[in-house]
Design an enzyme around this catalytic site. Structure first.
Site, mmCIF file in Angstrom:
data_model
loop_
_atom_site.group_PDB
_atom_site.id
_atom_site.type_symbol
_atom_site.label_atom_id
_atom_site.label_comp_id
_atom_site.label_asym_id
_atom_site.label_seq_id
_atom_site.Cartn_x
_atom_site.Cartn_y
_atom_site.Cartn_z
ATOM 1 C CG HIS A 1 -1.771 1.224 1.292
ATOM 2 N ND1 HIS A 1 -2.748 1.511 0.366
ATOM 3 C CD2 HIS A 1 -1.764 2.279 2.141
ATOM 4 C CE1 HIS A 1 -3.312 2.669 0.661
ATOM 5 N NE2 HIS A 1 -2.730 3.165 1.726
ATOM 6 C CG ASP B 1 -0.466 6.072 2.139
ATOM 7 O OD1 ASP B 1 -1.637 5.925 1.751
ATOM 8 O OD2 ASP B 1 -0.030 5.609 3.207
ATOM 9 C CG ASP C 1 -5.309 3.560 4.293
ATOM 10 O OD1 ASP C 1 -5.803 3.197 5.382
ATOM 11 O OD2 ASP C 1 -4.385 4.382 4.213
ATOM 12 C CG HIS D 1 -6.117 7.337 1.036
ATOM 13 N ND1 HIS D 1 -5.769 6.584 -0.061
ATOM 14 C CD2 HIS D 1 -5.345 6.888 2.039
ATOM 15 C CE1 HIS D 1 -4.829 5.717 0.279
ATOM 16 N NE2 HIS D 1 -4.553 5.893 1.559
#
Ligand SMILES: *[C@@H]1O[C@H](CO)[C@@H](O)[C@H](O)[C@H]1NC(C)=O
Ligand SMILES: *[C@@H]1O[C@H](CO)[C@@H](O)[C@H](O)[C@H]1NC(C)=O
Ligand SMILES: [Zn+2]
Length: 991
Positions: free
Chosen positions: A58, A60, A182, A432
């Protein structure tokens, strides 16, 4: 970002289990054939519990570090994370064993990496993609936030990510699954968009802990989300699955270099042999997990934040796990483990041929514990949220100008300009931890810097395009600080012109306020006709706010009209110096009004007391004021949760009032009536009514929020009305369809409310309203904000937050924004637009009003007199589009083609007048483009519409999908049904 959930497990000791040592599966020579997608999935075993291991990372697109710091692995002292190494390492490891799989999600990173690879590596990677060993999932530029984004920017960011994948990998690069593991709550409009982008299914990690418990017990963690009340099923139906453990591996099975779990030690000759222990623990977890899902397939996410930098660790252990667990089948185990991907898992779920419960609301708000409501980020970093929204408007204008101005817009009189820089910066900003406001301060600064760079590139493009369209080569001046009355050109010039470009497909009337130092001006429109103008003194609040960036004493006000998708030009000249404008009156008038709206004030307090719609002859009591909640500092009986960037946790349900009365200045003239209210040194407001507006404007200015008393503050404005709203209010989802919200209630489970304020907050992206049988009060916002209706008749909106503690969700900083210009705390200014209407016709006004705030005119200036023969007015349309139709996208695709999106902007039951299908002839839209060909695409423009097929899913209840209706009457005639967006690639020629 990740928080670990602890899954309880029992440690079982292994007694004398000896497992033979087997060789690894023999590698198959790689084949060139295209076996990507569902065809590339490993076989499963029908009679067994199949465990799909999904290796993933994941990444970001900015959070604790900037996007580029994450890419390179810079500043590892903040967080050890380097995406370039992840992709390097994963590719090496995939080549070692053809059974291995990996999914990659964030195209912003993949794009950066791909550019730097040799042709050899690129060829190898293409092979991995073609064989389904490396699979793209989601595939947007980033994994967007769902609470604070606007649909227009989400569609754009998905489009550029998916386009890169299609351009680079063709059909095998097309993701089948949407993957939002997420984001902190999930919007219905996102599900609707994903369905229309052709995804077969959607997986996420976070939902309310009560909802999760309920769904686990009921085995309803997988469902069919029916994400639109207007679109005919299955258009907006999306199979949706909740992942078992957020997006983390099961407890004890994290083999990344960032984790501490024991590796599989499988040489019985060495110390600490643990294969039996690992296998037993794994089987136990798998069997437990299977109890809360419906089929004989379960998924496990083997990875987490920025994992796989040294992918060997993960894969070496996963290879062994698969081998040893499956070996147990020989001893009667009925668990089968395999390398898999979300789409391979989805395929098996689909094959199970079950019926699924239908979900019709959304997944907001998100709470991970009783007092831990993630509703603060709906408002966190309000200045960044506004800049992002404004940048979207600017990007749409830039895209349109690139099409309308032709090739000269990219390379012209003023140099080389482009729209790509802003496209990418906007796409990054949808992440996000970007527009959500949940990043570290230095990262927020980096997002803003990226947007500013994008603006600069677009300014060159827009200057070139306007030069080409107008025939004038006068340099164009941009003033980005008009909201605080700063514009060096208008402050000093005696003669200048104002170009107003309108990106909407219908004409608009727009109030212009320019900082000036003269006291009287003549203003003429494109036809040379005089326009009413007024000069008023700059307010003290504005003068204080702009600091020493400008010195205008006055503001020049006039109303401009701009044609559809085009511009008009106004000329302004200083008249002989006249006496200064009359000083404002220092008391509240009883009323201000224009021909549409009347508001009254309480003469004792200076606050609003009523609002009337003069056309419909309705009046409501309306008082409005500012308050702050005292942010919890964690010292609290129930829980030690603090308010922070993510979480809103007031330590009392009663907010403090800032002042019961406001000091007043009043200005009333033919162009505007405004009451300037001053509540405290850090809160002021202008209640403003322009002569031809149906909306009442509340321009609020909040900050620097004082924290000298060591109390964090969450500042709201509250509208208290006589409307009998009975515990119900309404909010939009990502700026599109509207959802009903009920106090202390969730539609799909029995809510135990433990946070009476924060647990009743919802995201507002562009509008919210309360209503009863007679009256609807709609508030249109200029950015995403959080809000709620805590008392009947009341609507509150959180405007600004300043907090002193971190809320322990990983960001590691209190949300306490300052800047060089505002070291004592950021000041934020914004607008709320209020409309009072009968509920049945409310949408007819608030839909176009909200679109007009999202896509606002771009105002540019040229100094002096324009050359003769300058084209003062231009419209890119042959005629305005029908009122129900919104031109969502007009953007250059490649040399001869443009991307066009047309949208029906009303819901099915919302408007008597506009909620009907409407037909547009694509060849007759544009005035300067010949449309030579048209092909329809899916919403994200990565698939031709006629090639789009999706897995079909059976709903347990609800309406049956209707048979497909017949297509358009001709290729050029396009019919739009309520809430439909249609995407076209047009082959065009400038005419
Ligand atoms: C799926 O189930 C339905 C009954 O609900 C049945 O008619 C159909 O044949 C099944 N399809 C497959 C592929 O098994
Ligand atoms: C995707 O890429 C392929 C190959 O480059 C191209 O032929 C196709 O037209 C593209 N599809 C779309 C929808 O753009
Ligand atoms: Zn994240």
């Amino acid at each position: 970002m990740a928080t670990t959930m602890h899954v309880p497990f029992v440690l079982l000791l292994c007694l004398l289990c000896q497992l033979g040592i087997l060789g690894f599966p023999v590698s198959q020579p790689p084949q060139e054939s295209l076996t990507c997608g569902y065809k590339s999935c490993h076989a499963t075993k029908p009679g067994m519990l199949n465990v799909h291991l999904v290796p993933h990372t994941h990444d970001d697109v900015g959070w604790l570090k900037t996007v580029d710091q994450y890419f390179y692995g810079d500043r590892n002292h903040i967080q050890h994370a380097g995406v370039q190494y992840i992709l390097d390492s994963v590719v090496d490891q995939l080549l070692k064993n053809p059974d291995r799989r990996f999914i990659y999600v964030e195209t912003a990173f993949f794009y950066r990496w791909w550019k730097q690879q040799s042709e050899d590596v690129q060829k190898t990677v293409k092979q991995l993609v073609n064989q389904g060993r490396l699979e793209f999932v989601n595939g947007g530029w980033c994994m967007s936030d769902e609470a604070t984004t606007h649909y227009s920017a989400v569609i754009d960011q998905m489009t550029i990510g998916l386009r890169f994948l299609n351009d680079t990998f063709g059909h095998c690069g097309r993701p089948r699954v949407a993957w939002h593991i997420d984001p902190f709550g999930h919007a219905r409009e996102h599900a609707s968009m994903f369905a229309q982008m052709g995804y077969d299914g959607f997986f996420f990690g976070r939902l309310d802990y009560q909802d999760r418990d309920h769904r686990r017990a009921a085995r309803e963690q997988e469902m069919l989300w029916r994400a639109s009340e207007s679109l005919t099923p299955p258009v907006a139906d999306l199979f949706t699955g909740i992942l078992p453990n957020g997006y983390n591996p099961p407890e004890g099975f994290c083999w990344d270099q960032l984790c501490d779990d024991p590796p599989i030690r499988d040489d019985p000759d060495l110390e600490d042999y643990n294969v039996d222990d690992v296998v037993i623990r794994f089987l136990k977890i798998a069997l437990e997990q299977a109890k809360v899902y419906k089929t004989n397939h379960i998924i496990m996410t083997m990875g987490s934040d920025f994992q796989y930098e040294n992918a060997n660790l993960w894969y070496k252990n996963l290879d062994k796990l698969i081998r040893y667990v499956n070996q147990k089948q020989g001893d009667g185990s009925s668990v089968n483990v395999l390398y898999s991907t979300p789409s391979c898992y989805l395929q098996e779920i689909h094959r199970a041929n079950l019926t699924w419960t239908v979900k019709e609301d959304d997944f907001f708000p998100y709470a991970d514990a009783a007092h831990d409501l993630w509703t603060g980020y709906f408002t966190s970093r309000p200045a960044l949220k506004r800049y992002e929204r404004l940048s979207n408007s600017y990007l749409q204008t830039c895209n349109q100008m690139e099409v309308l101005g032709g090739p000269k817009s990219r390379k012209g009189l003023f140099g080389a300009g482009d729209s790509e820089t802003l496209k990418k910066a906007m796409a990054v900003a949808q992440h996000h931890d970007a527009v959500s406001g949940t990043e570290k301060q230095h990262v927020a600064n980096d997002y803003a810097k990226g947007l500013a760079k994008g603006w600069a590139h677009c300014q060159v493009l827009v200057s070139n395009a306007l030069a080409a369209l107008s025939g004038s080569s006068s340099p164009r001046v941009y003033c980005e600080n008009l909201n605080i009355s700063v514009c060096p050109l208008t402050e000093t010039s005696n003669k200048f012109s104002v170009n107003v470009y309108n990106p909407l497909a219908r004409p608009v009337s727009w109030p212009v306020r320019l900082p000036v130092n003269g006291t009287a001006y003549s203003v003429t429109d494109s036809d040379g006709k005089a326009v009413d103008s007024q000069v008023v003194p700059v307010s003290q609040a504005t003068a204080a706010l702009r600091r020493d960036r400008g010195y205008a004493a006055n503001e020049l006000l006039f109303q401009v009209q701009a044609p559809s998708l085009g511009y008009s030009t106004y000329s302004v000249s200083l008249l002989q110096t006249m006496p200064p404008p009359a000083s404002p009156l220092t008391r509240a008038p009883r009323t201000i009004q224009n021909k549409f709206v009347k508001v009254t004030f309480d003469p004792d307090t200076g606050l609003l007391s009523s609002l009337s719609n003069l056309e419909t002859q309705q009046t409501v009591r309306l008082s409005q004021n500012f308050y702050w909640y005292n942010a919890s500092d964690g010292n609290n009986n129930d829980s030690n949760q603090m308010s922070g960037a993510y979480i809103f946790r007031p330590n009392s349900s009663t907010p403090f009032i800032i002042s019961k009365t406001a000091k007043i200045e009043t200005i009333q003239n033919a162009v505007v009536q405004e009451v300037r209210q001053w509540f405290s040194p850090w809160i002021s407001q202008v209640v403003r009514l322009y002569a031809d507006s149906r909306a009442l404007e509340l321009e609020w200015t909040v900050g620097p929020v004082p924290v000298g008393d060591d109390l964090g503050k969450e500042v709201i404005t509250r509208l208290d009305t006589s409307i009998k709203s009975s515990g119900i209010f309404y909010t939009d989802s990502n700026g599109r369809e509207v959802l009903q919200r009920r106090k202390d209630y969730r539609p799909t489970w029995n809510l135990k409310q433990s946070e009476p304020i924060a647990g009743n907050y919802y995201p507002i992206n562009s509008r919210a309203y309360i209503k009863d049988n007679r009256d609807q009060l709609t508030v249109v916002t200029d950015r995403s904000q959080g809000g709620g209706s805590i008392q009947d008749g009341s609507l509150e909106i959180m405007l600004h937050r300043r907090l002193l503690y971190d809320d322990v969700r990983g960001v590691g900083e209190p949300l306490n924004e300052t800047s060089d210009l505002y070291p004592e705390g950021l000041v934020v200014r914004g607008r709320l637009l209020l409309l009072l209407s009968p509920p049945a016709v409310a949408a007819d006004t608030h839909r176009p009003l909200a679109q007009g705030v999202v896509l606002q005119p771009l105002i540019t200036f040229t100094d002096g007199k324009l050359p003769p023969n300058t084209r003062l007015q231009f419209s890119g349309l042959q005629a305005m589009l029908p009122p129900a139709v919104h031109l969502l996208t007009l953007s250059q695709w490649d040399q001869d083609s443009v991307l066009l999106r047309l949208e029906h902007q009303y819901e099915a039951k919302e408007s008597k007048e506009h909620s009907a299908p409407v037909t547009v002839n694509i060849q007759k839209i544009f005035s300067t483009l010949d449309v030579l060909g048209v092909s329809e695409m899916n919403l994200s423009a990565n698939q031709w519409k006629d090639e789009m097929t999706r897995l079909d899913w059976k709903a347990e209840s609800g309406k049956k999908p209707l048979p497909k209706t017949k297509g358009d009457p001709s290729v050029w005639e396009v019919t739009l049904k309520p809430m439909e967006i249609r995407t076209f690639l047009l082959r065009v020629r400038q005419s």
